[in-house]
Design an enzyme around this catalytic site. Structure first.
Site, PDB file in Angstrom:
ATOM      1  N   CYS A  72       0.810  22.580   4.291  1.00 42.32           N
ATOM      2  CA  CYS A  72       0.868  21.131   4.102  1.00 42.32           C
ATOM      3  C   CYS A  72       2.049  20.745   3.208  1.00 42.32           C
ATOM      4  O   CYS A  72       2.118  19.623   2.722  1.00 42.32           O
ATOM      5  CB  CYS A  72      -0.441  20.609   3.524  1.00 42.32           C
ATOM      6  SG  CYS A  72      -0.920  21.343   1.955  1.00 42.32           S
ATOM      7  N   CYS A 126       0.748   4.644   4.121  1.00 38.57           N
ATOM      8  CA  CYS A 126       1.519   4.956   5.338  1.00 38.57           C
ATOM      9  C   CYS A 126       2.950   4.450   5.199  1.00 38.57           C
ATOM     10  O   CYS A 126       3.339   3.446   5.798  1.00 38.57           O
ATOM     11  CB  CYS A 126       0.837   4.351   6.556  1.00 38.57           C
ATOM     12  SG  CYS A 126      -0.889   4.841   6.708  1.00 38.57           S
ATOM     13  N   CYS A 184      -8.452  -0.704   7.466  1.00 33.44           N
ATOM     14  CA  CYS A 184      -7.391   0.304   7.401  1.00 33.44           C
ATOM     15  C   CYS A 184      -7.172   0.849   8.802  1.00 33.44           C
ATOM     16  O   CYS A 184      -8.094   1.387   9.420  1.00 33.44           O
ATOM     17  CB  CYS A 184      -7.773   1.424   6.441  1.00 33.44           C
ATOM     18  SG  CYS A 184      -6.557   2.761   6.388  1.00 33.44           S
ATOM     19  N   ASN A 201     -13.670  26.725   8.911  1.00 38.26           N
ATOM     20  CA  ASN A 201     -12.952  26.019   9.981  1.00 38.26           C
ATOM     21  C   ASN A 201     -12.163  26.965  10.883  1.00 38.26           C
ATOM     22  O   ASN A 201     -12.134  26.795  12.104  1.00 38.26           O
ATOM     23  CB  ASN A 201     -12.022  24.976   9.361  1.00 38.26           C
ATOM     24  CG  ASN A 201     -11.387  24.054  10.390  1.00 38.26           C
ATOM     25  OD1 ASN A 201     -12.070  23.302  11.064  1.00 38.26           O
ATOM     26  ND2 ASN A 201     -10.069  24.124  10.520  1.00 38.26           N
ATOM     27  N   ASP A 231      -4.245  29.384   4.676  1.00 40.47           N
ATOM     28  CA  ASP A 231      -4.281  27.916   4.725  1.00 40.47           C
ATOM     29  C   ASP A 231      -4.346  27.381   3.296  1.00 40.47           C
ATOM     30  O   ASP A 231      -5.352  26.808   2.874  1.00 40.47           O
ATOM     31  CB  ASP A 231      -5.496  27.457   5.548  1.00 40.47           C
ATOM     32  CG  ASP A 231      -5.525  25.943   5.751  1.00 40.47           C
ATOM     33  OD1 ASP A 231      -4.520  25.280   5.427  1.00 40.47           O
ATOM     34  OD2 ASP A 231      -6.570  25.435   6.212  1.00 40.47           O
ATOM     35  N   CYS A 253       0.833  -1.202   0.000  1.00 41.36           N
ATOM     36  CA  CYS A 253       0.000   0.000   0.000  1.00 41.36           C
ATOM     37  C   CYS A 253       0.866   1.250   0.000  1.00 41.36           C
ATOM     38  O   CYS A 253       1.863   1.335   0.719  1.00 41.36           O
ATOM     39  CB  CYS A 253      -0.920   0.000   1.220  1.00 41.36           C
ATOM     40  SG  CYS A 253      -2.013   1.439   1.313  1.00 41.36           S
ATOM     41  N   GLN A 281     -10.468  19.021   7.157  1.00 45.52           N
ATOM     42  CA  GLN A 281      -9.281  18.508   7.841  1.00 45.52           C
ATOM     43  C   GLN A 281      -9.617  17.123   8.384  1.00 45.52           C
ATOM     44  O   GLN A 281     -10.526  16.969   9.198  1.00 45.52           O
ATOM     45  CB  GLN A 281      -8.870  19.442   8.986  1.00 45.52           C
ATOM     46  CG  GLN A 281      -8.464  20.835   8.528  1.00 45.52           C
ATOM     47  CD  GLN A 281      -7.123  20.863   7.798  1.00 45.52           C
ATOM     48  OE1 GLN A 281      -6.424  19.854   7.720  1.00 45.52           O
ATOM     49  NE2 GLN A 281      -6.773  22.009   7.255  1.00 45.52           N
TER      50      GLN A 281
END
Length: 427
Positions: free
Chosen positions: A384, A75, A153, A294, A358, A72, A260
């Site tokens: 990010c 991660c 997951c 947000n 953002d 995968c 988020q």
């Protein structure tokens, strides 16, 4: 396959080695290791490779916790302990700000941290059939267009992960089983949802099967055909929204909205933004890339006024609805393409004291080049991508701002994503 000695980690978590004077970035390798690697891409100035065998392991290497780790593409830092993952992300932030932001002293503050599994409230699952006629539901494999079939997951919230096995039972029963493109799962504070992306209209039988599945699993059903931004809810005239609570507010969203995905880190992030900005009843705040409110709406409770700017009209509408439903009357929202010049737009001609940025991964270069017109005293930049944050930081410094505080946010544990916040003040 070449034998490589890994000297250090790159900002995206890959190992860095040198072979015949040329830099090689090695996926899956850690600093201090000797590995055999397979070259996957050759470039003029560097090569890319994948670790095939570890000859001398790092003492920091651990056994990945997820059975799908080897294939995968999600991660990809699981072979490194959680504390060491966070050190890699912190070092990446510092390195980028120093090298490309040209900021010598990096004022690091405590990172924003929470649990490392079961944190994700939204995910998109691919749906395909292999050449043997077997159904595959999962995420894209590493460096491949193929999907890794999964039954669960570990980073998904347990409520969402638990839905996956039942989808393997449902989809083969559908007449339209070969026309399902992907599935999107989302979790609110009170209830979950699924978006079924289908290429042609569902038959009455298939619709009934999906509705039965959704009722059995207490999950809201949404259908998406054609326009990627349009949703229909077969059980309601209008698509019913999910919601989450934040700073005493209740914010509604649809499962295809940008949200988020780590609620615990999001709550800490908004709280820290409030601390760093320190808005007062005399401040007028500009929130760029405001989404559905947000940041804007929690800040509005402390400021004289907040103006939120967002590129998607659907999110602008949702922000206005969220303001109204929470009784917030000092927040305004407008749509604008922030990649273009905005100096002549009416909202840009107002006076502002504070600013929230953002942006997406591409950063906010255009905005930072125009920032002088606002003359804000403080701005919080939520990033990010440390590379674009560093680039934009250099522009902000040129515009007369100084980096006062920064920190990493472990928004996506076990992945190479580096999320961070930075506070700038006008010098």
């Amino acid at each position: 396959m070449p034998e490589l000695t890994i000297e250090r980690q790159s900002h995206d978590g890959r190992g860095i080695a040198r072979q015949k004077g040329k830099t090689t970035f090695v996926e899956g390798a850690l600093a201090g290791e000797t590995v055999q690697a397979r070259i996957t891409k050759k470039h003029r100035r560097f090569d890319e490779a994948v670790c095939e065998e570890i000859l001398t392991p790092s003492p920091q290497r651990i056994e990945p916790d997820c059975e799908y780790y080897a294939k995968c593409g999600g991660c990809s830092l699981q072979h490194l302990g959680l504390e060491q993952q966070r050190e890699v992300k912190r070092d990446a932030l510092v390195d980028q700000l120093q090298r490309f932001g040209k900021i010598e002293h990096i004022p690091l503050h405590e990172p924003l941290l929470d649990k490392s599994w079961g944190y994700r409230r939204k995910a998109r699952l691919g749906v395909k059939w292999n050449r043997h006629g077997e159904l595959i539901i999962g995420f894209r494999e590493k460096a491949s267009p193929h999907l890794t079939p999964i039954q669960h997951c570990k980073v998904l919230m347990p409520q969402l992960s638990a839905l996956i096995p039942s989808l393997y039972e449902l989809i083969p029963e559908l007449e339209s089983k070969k026309t399902i493109g992907h599935l999107e799962l989302a979790q609110g504070d009170e209830g979950s949802a699924i978006v079924v992306r289908h290429l042609k209209k569902l038959s009455h039988r298939d619709l009934t099967l999906w509705q039965g599945w959704a009722q059995t699993h207490n999950t809201r059903l949404y259908l998406q055909q054609g326009d990627a931004h349009s949703l229909t809810s077969p059980d309601h005239e209008d698509a019913q929204e999910l919601h989450y609570k934040l700073e005493g507010l209740k914010l509604a969203f649809l499962p295809n909205d940008f949200v988020q995905v780590n609620p615990a880190i999001n709550a800490q992030m908004v709280q820290r933004a409030l601390e760093w900005l320190a808005p007062t009843s005399e401040d007028v705040v500009l929130d760029l890339f405001a989404g559905f409110g947000n940041f804007s709406l929690p800040v509005a409770r402390h400021a004289a006024k907040v103006v939120g700017i967002e590129g998607e009209q659907a999110l602008v509408n949702r922000a206005k609805e969220n303001a109204a439903s929470n009784g917030i009357e000092n927040a305004e929202f407008y749509r604008a393409d922030l990649s273009q010049s905005f100096k002549d737009l009416p909202w840009a001609k107002q006076g502002y004291n504070l600013l929230i940025l953002d942006p997406p991964r591409t950063g906010a270069q255009n905005i930072c080049q125009q920032i002088a017109q606002f003359k804000v005293k403080r701005l919080v930049y939520v990033s990010c991508n440390p590379s674009t944050l560093a680039r934009d930081s250099a522009i902000l410094v040129q515009q007369g701002y100084k980096l006062q505080k920064t920190c990493i946010m472990d928004m996506f544990p076990h992945t190479t994503h580096v999320e961070s916040m930075a506070l700038f003040e006008r010098a």
